[in-house]
Design a protein around this motif. Sequence first.
Motif, mmCIF file in Angstrom:
data_model
loop_
_atom_site.group_PDB
_atom_site.id
_atom_site.type_symbol
_atom_site.label_atom_id
_atom_site.label_comp_id
_atom_site.label_asym_id
_atom_site.label_seq_id
_atom_site.Cartn_x
_atom_site.Cartn_y
_atom_site.Cartn_z
ATOM 1 N N LEU A 1 0.916 -1.138 0.056
ATOM 2 C CA LEU A 1 -0.004 0.200 0.036
ATOM 3 C C LEU A 1 0.918 1.392 0.080
ATOM 4 N N VAL A 2 0.737 2.232 -0.959
ATOM 5 C CA VAL A 2 1.440 3.282 -1.107
ATOM 6 C C VAL A 2 0.590 4.468 -0.984
ATOM 7 N N THR B 1 -6.197 10.503 4.840
ATOM 8 C CA THR B 1 -4.909 9.476 4.809
ATOM 9 C C THR B 1 -4.888 8.785 6.139
ATOM 10 N N ALA B 2 -5.107 9.623 7.128
ATOM 11 C CA ALA B 2 -5.092 8.991 8.544
ATOM 12 C C ALA B 2 -6.193 7.720 8.649
ATOM 13 N N GLU B 3 -7.364 8.121 7.927
ATOM 14 C CA GLU B 3 -8.477 7.083 8.055
ATOM 15 C C GLU B 3 -8.006 5.920 7.326
ATOM 16 N N ALA B 4 -7.446 6.072 6.106
ATOM 17 C CA ALA B 4 -6.995 4.992 5.297
ATOM 18 C C ALA B 4 -5.856 4.094 6.249
ATOM 19 N N LEU B 5 -5.110 4.595 7.024
ATOM 20 C CA LEU B 5 -4.159 3.729 7.661
ATOM 21 C C LEU B 5 -4.929 3.137 8.856
ATOM 22 N N ARG B 6 -5.904 3.794 9.415
ATOM 23 C CA ARG B 6 -6.869 3.217 10.551
ATOM 24 C C ARG B 6 -7.285 2.075 9.995
ATOM 25 N N THR B 7 -7.810 1.826 8.649
ATOM 26 C CA THR B 7 -8.740 0.760 8.259
ATOM 27 C C THR B 7 -7.626 -0.350 7.479
ATOM 28 N N CYS B 8 -6.510 -0.042 7.254
ATOM 29 C CA CYS B 8 -5.565 -1.009 6.467
ATOM 30 C C CYS B 8 -5.057 -2.028 7.481
ATOM 31 N N GLU B 9 -5.265 -1.866 8.906
ATOM 32 C CA GLU B 9 -4.824 -2.916 9.825
ATOM 33 C C GLU B 9 -3.346 -3.510 9.472
ATOM 34 N N SER B 10 -2.384 -2.538 9.457
ATOM 35 C CA SER B 10 -0.867 -2.692 9.246
ATOM 36 C C SER B 10 -0.424 -2.484 10.642
ATOM 37 N N ALA C 1 0.510 10.376 11.374
ATOM 38 C CA ALA C 1 0.638 9.346 12.240
ATOM 39 C C ALA C 1 0.049 9.279 13.450
ATOM 40 N N ARG C 2 0.306 10.695 14.062
ATOM 41 C CA ARG C 2 -0.550 10.700 15.204
ATOM 42 C C ARG C 2 -1.944 10.583 15.143
ATOM 43 N N ARG C 3 -2.662 11.298 14.187
ATOM 44 C CA ARG C 3 -3.964 11.245 13.807
ATOM 45 C C ARG C 3 -4.454 9.780 13.418
ATOM 46 N N SER C 4 -3.837 8.962 12.810
ATOM 47 C CA SER C 4 -4.301 7.566 12.727
ATOM 48 C C SER C 4 -4.317 6.749 14.062
ATOM 49 N N THR C 5 -3.731 6.989 15.083
ATOM 50 C CA THR C 5 -3.998 6.368 16.411
ATOM 51 C C THR C 5 -4.528 7.177 17.377
#
Length: 233
Positions: free
Chosen positions: A110-111, A122-131, A156-160
């Motif tokens: 995933l890029v 973008t942060a939401e995409a990271l939250r849902t990608c389960e990496s 990064a901070r927003r994703s968590t």
Amino acid sequence: MDHRFVGTAELVETPSVAVVVDVMRAFTVAAWVFARGAEKIVLAGSLDEALAWKACRPDWMTLKDGPPAPGFDLVNSPGLLRSADLGGRTVVQKTTAGTVGALAVKEASLVLCAAFVVAEATAEALRTCESDSVTFVVTGEHGQAEEDLACAQYIARRSTEPETDAAEFLRRAARSRAATELEQGLRQGSHPDDGALCVELDRFPFAMVASLEGPLMVLRPCPTPSSTGAART
């Protein structure tokens, strides 16, 4: 989730998930390209490659850093793109840092290409990608660009921690060397509004996902589940 922040030259192996950040101006511009109606962006490895793709496909448009040049239709400036009609077009983009960083991680599963204008998506995409691990590629100034690092750290901070406030991160970007150079008109192919447009938060309701499509690294907008509003153009 483990977060790493590296410059393009520091990449020693292909990460599983990569967020490539270029705030001033490649991926702010990319978001505007999509907002103005483009279907996709092809990330080129060189100016000659960009021109070669256009020669094969004359309906494609080309975009580069710096001043206008023969063979190129657009310059890397959000301010100059605001009135462009790109409905249904393919744009070939080549920049000094952003496109280089994206191509360096083209084999990742995933890029995401990011700037403040698409930070929350973008942060939401990271939250849902389960990496378990995300590598942020800070493209400007050999990984030291303050505006790119601030944006990467905010996403990064927003994703968590979804309640994270953006104010201090935006202040850092607005005081960066790149922002100062844009404000002073020191960068060719720029518009006086570019600096301000690059530190707008969440203007667009989509993330931007790059993936290999045959021989091409192609960037496309990807609306997130909570992105129900229209982009502000």
